[in-house]
Scaffold this active site. Structure first.
Site, PDB file in Angstrom:
ATOM      1  N   ARG A 195      -7.038   2.359   1.662  1.00  0.00           N
ATOM      2  CA  ARG A 195      -7.369   1.040   2.222  1.00  0.00           C
ATOM      3  C   ARG A 195      -7.038   0.927   3.708  1.00  0.00           C
ATOM      4  O   ARG A 195      -6.936  -0.180   4.251  1.00  0.00           O
ATOM      5  CB  ARG A 195      -6.613  -0.028   1.422  1.00  0.00           C
ATOM      6  CG  ARG A 195      -7.027  -0.082  -0.032  1.00  0.00           C
ATOM      7  CD  ARG A 195      -5.988  -0.714  -0.931  1.00  0.00           C
ATOM      8  NE  ARG A 195      -4.820   0.157  -1.110  1.00  0.00           N
ATOM      9  CZ  ARG A 195      -3.818  -0.083  -1.953  1.00  0.00           C
ATOM     10  NH1 ARG A 195      -3.862  -1.167  -2.711  1.00  0.00           N
ATOM     11  NH2 ARG A 195      -2.795   0.734  -2.061  1.00  0.00           N
TER      12      ARG A 195
ATOM     13  N   HIS B 293       0.810  -1.215   0.000  1.00  0.00           N
ATOM     14  CA  HIS B 293       0.000   0.000   0.000  1.00  0.00           C
ATOM     15  C   HIS B 293       0.844   1.267   0.000  1.00  0.00           C
ATOM     16  O   HIS B 293       0.303   2.368  -0.056  1.00  0.00           O
ATOM     17  CB  HIS B 293      -0.955  -0.017   1.184  1.00  0.00           C
ATOM     18  CG  HIS B 293      -2.004  -1.083   1.081  1.00  0.00           C
ATOM     19  ND1 HIS B 293      -3.014  -1.238   2.000  1.00  0.00           N
ATOM     20  CD2 HIS B 293      -2.190  -2.076   0.162  1.00  0.00           C
ATOM     21  CE1 HIS B 293      -3.770  -2.263   1.650  1.00  0.00           C
ATOM     22  NE2 HIS B 293      -3.285  -2.784   0.536  1.00  0.00           N
TER      23      HIS B 293
END
Length: 729
Positions: free
Chosen positions: A389, A231
């Site tokens: 996220r 990420h």
């Protein structure tokens, strides 16, 4: 030459006479009208999707497909870029259909549209603005600090590694129509003279397991750190729509394949088939980028569809700070001049900071009442982090929270050493240290345990300096397949442990699917400490050829309601086909590994007759095996947790990231000699000690350690900030 262009928008049919000269030039008025109608189509689909999403979330009826789509929504500058790409893609699709119909053949739009006309269309849709090179001469402090988007990291190639640029290709894409349609878009068309199996059938046959093999060496933190690192490097957005641009079909209510709907068909023998009258799992294609597909040559790119990476390609703690200027400012506490990040103003974790809440009209984290079956339960919004996220699971949320706390701890320490620094300087220096921390942790502690010592020695030997010719951009195969290896190491539980590293009596361990989008578990159920102890005190799942993907991910992903849950393994393979990734054999060849061409050779490569036979029964040729699945099926390399193909692809990517980063922590002039020596003492254990109430933990948190051999925080080295003290003359 004359033709008729018929456009459909908002239910209105419009046919225009197209005048095309000998050089295939369209009149300016026709181009403007076509773009206008294409924008109307896209805007209508966007608005429909926005309203539907808001209503579903408000009714607490968001389906698993809604959750995935909302999580993959582009935001801010990325949303503008995606919309521009949708405008241009649809304008060209409309023109292509008309001109192709006139010539009674299927064509590439650029066959009949001049380059000058394409440039005009790009200007009118906003695509050209997406690819204008920035000026690096006017950006301050480029030699000291990264820009939020990493633009101008490479002065000669300012977009290298920057956010909102296309994923790179190490091998040419393999689309059904050679331009943009996914492999398997038409299931009746053969690929390499064989039909592709349904990805859900492959998942059922190969990935299904009810048994979990625990890792003898490594903790669950290693798995979650892989997700944390991913990420920092890649995020590929969907188009924000749930309705077909051309037909108006709602992708959630139909199994038709129509842009951007590419549903996962459920095989008839699957227990899911026919449940709730469903025959497919909704799936949305990744958004195209400006400068790909039919328009790629305008931007010096290939004329095939490319997908976007909204993040920077560098290890720069972007998941803490954001990857564009607007997001970076949103995350900062600008109410004071202290260089801090924003924190939650409603709740704390036993006095320690929590992430701020998102302020959105939709709250996809309002899951508490549904999961606890208590309609009176207090809901909280999603946490706001540098990556979209952040709330995906509470273990990942915990790492985001540690990142926030560590930045603010560093900022306060730097301010004490240098009271003359303003908030901007404090923020940038703390951010720079954080980036160095995670570069060191990733390359020193994480990668060797994943790719093994052989790949480290081959691809990642001692640092030799910055190479401005190296493009560090994240590759499509890395983002879409290779760095999804961690899915096979995820435990079906999020463990929560007490001070003695035993099961927490008050806040018990939860099933994974009941820990997704649940920030309320952090707020109301003991905060970070039980979760972090669970990460360092419990083992990772071991990927074995017999027991690959837990059913928490295969059968219950994002399952908050009675709706059919998603299947992560099937989604991974469908995404590879969506992106036109070549098959397993070609990637083995790319990595100079032996290329299995038949059943016997595949048995040798996999060292497993049963696995090889199952794959060949499904795919009929090694050329068609989806790269994620083929690589995931290989035996693990010595000392690592992936097979030879994933080890090669992962190592190649991280080699490029390091060599192509002008601001890499070891590069001369980035830090002083004294600062580099101080940074070498960084450890994830120290970050945990400094930012939680945990007082004992493994000195190497990625490695399984008996409770009797835990290390007290007082015995774990600290990073001395004294080298950052600036002497005022």
């Amino acid at each position: 030459m004359k033709g008729v262009l018929c456009l459909i928008a908002a239910g209105l049919y419009l046919c225009l006479q197209i005048h095309v000269d000998a050089e295939s030039r369209l009149s300016r008025s026709v181009i403007e009208r076509a773009v206008f109608e294409a924008k109307a189509q896209v805007d209508s689909a966007y608005e429909y999707s926005r309203r539907e999403s808001i209503e579903r979330v408000k009714r607490n009826s968001a389906s698993p497909a809604d959750v995935l789509r909302l999580m993959k929504q582009p935001a801010g500058a990325t949303r503008t870029a995606v919309r521009a790409a949708d405008y241009m893609d649809n304008a060209l699709t409309l023109i292509k259909r008309s001109l192709g119909s006139r010539q009674k053949r299927s064509i590439n739009a650029t066959d009949l549209i001049s380059e000058e006309d394409l440039r005009i269309i790009a200007d009118l849709t906003g695509c050209n603005a997406r690819h204008r090179l920035p000026s690096c001469r006017t950006t301050p402090n480029l030699d000291k600090f990264r820009t939020a988007s990493s633009v101008c990291n490479n002065r000669k190639n300012p977009l290298f590694g920057s956010s909102n640029t296309p994923l790179t290709r190490w091998l040419p894409a393999e689309y059904q129509d050679k331009i943009s349609l996914p492999k398997g878009w038409d299931p009746r068309r053969r690929v390499n003279r064989r039909f592709l199996p349904l990805v859900r059938e492959v998942s059922n046959r190969i990935l299904h397991t009810t048994v979990v093999d625990t890792d003898p060496l490594f903790t669950h933190l290693l798995t979650i750190f892989a997700q944390w690192t991913d990420h920092d490097l890649s995020f590929t957005p969907h188009s924000p729509v749930i309705r077909s641009f051309s037909s108006g079909i709602d992708c959630d209510k139909s199994c038709d394949r129509t842009e951007p709907c590419f549903p996962v068909e459920i095989p008839r023998q699957d227990p899911r088939f026919g449940r709730n009258s469903e025959e497919c799992i909704p799936f949305f294609r990744s958004a195209p980028t400006c400068g790909s597909g039919n328009t790629g040559h305008l931007f010096g790119a290939a004329t095939v569809r490319q997908q976007m990476n909204t993040l920077t390609a560098f290890i720069d703690a972007g998941q803490v700070y954001g990857s564009d200027e607007a997001k970076a400012r949103l995350l900062r506490d600008l109410s004071s001049d202290k260089g801090l990040l924003r924190v939650n103003t409603e709740f704390t974790d036993n006095g320690r900071e929590l992430l701020p809440f998102e302020m959105k009209s939709t709250n996809m984290c309002a899951t508490r009442a549904r999961i606890t079956r208590n309609n009176n339960a207090q809901e909280v919004p999603c946490f706001l982090g540098g990556d979209e996220r952040t709330n995906e699971n509470i273990a990942l949320t915990s790492l985001h929270t540690l990142g926030l706390r560590e930045h603010n701890r560093l900022a306060r320490g730097l301010a004490k050493l240098n009271p003359h620094w303003d908030g901007e300087r404090i923020y940038q220096e703390a951010r720079k240290i954080m980036g160095a921390y995670f570069q060191i942790l990733t390359y020193r502690d994480f990668l060797p345990r994943i790719i093994g010592p052989d790949a480290v020695n081959k691809f990642l030997p001692a640092y030799t300096g910055f190479d401005e010719k190296v493009d560090p951009g994240v590759s499509n195969v890395f983002a879409t397949a290779a760095f999804r290896f961690g899915h096979l190491m995820i435990q079906p539980f999020i463990f929560r442990l007490d001070e003695k590293y035993t099961a927490h009596e008050k806040y018990p361990t939860t099933l994974l699917h009941r820990s997704l989008f649940t920030p309320w578990r952090v707020v109301f159920e003991g905060g970070l400490d039980p979760i972090v102890r669970g990460l360092v005190g419990r083992r990772a799942k071991l990927n074995t050829q017999r027991h690959m993907l837990t059913d928490e991910l295969r059968e219950r992903l994002f399952k908050f309601t009675a709706d059919l849950a998603l299947d992560l393994g099937a989604l991974n393979m469908q995404r590879s086909r969506d992106h036109g990734l070549p098959g397993y054999s070609k990637w083995r060849e790319f990595c100079n590994l032996s290329v299995p061409r038949n059943r016997r050779q595949l048995r040798t490569v996999l060292q497993n007759k049963t696995m090889a036979d199952s794959l060949m029964d499904l795919y009929r040729t090694t050329k068609n095996i989806d790269v994620w699945l083929g690589a995931a099926s290989e035996p693990l390399v010595r000392g690592g947790r992936v097979g030879p193909l994933f080890a090669c692809l992962i190592a190649t990517q991280f080699q490029k990231i390091r060599r192509g980063d002008r601001l890499w922590w070891e590069n001369k002039g980035v830090f002083t000699d004294a600062q580099r020596e101080a940074l070498k003492k960084t450890s994830f254990a120290r970050i945990i000690c400094d930012n939680t109430g945990i007082t004992e933990l493994p000195k190497q948190p990625f490695e399984n350690t008996p409770v009797s051999k835990l290390t007290k925080c007082s015995n774990i080295p600290v990073v001395d900030l004294w080298p950052w003290k600036e002497n005022i003359k």
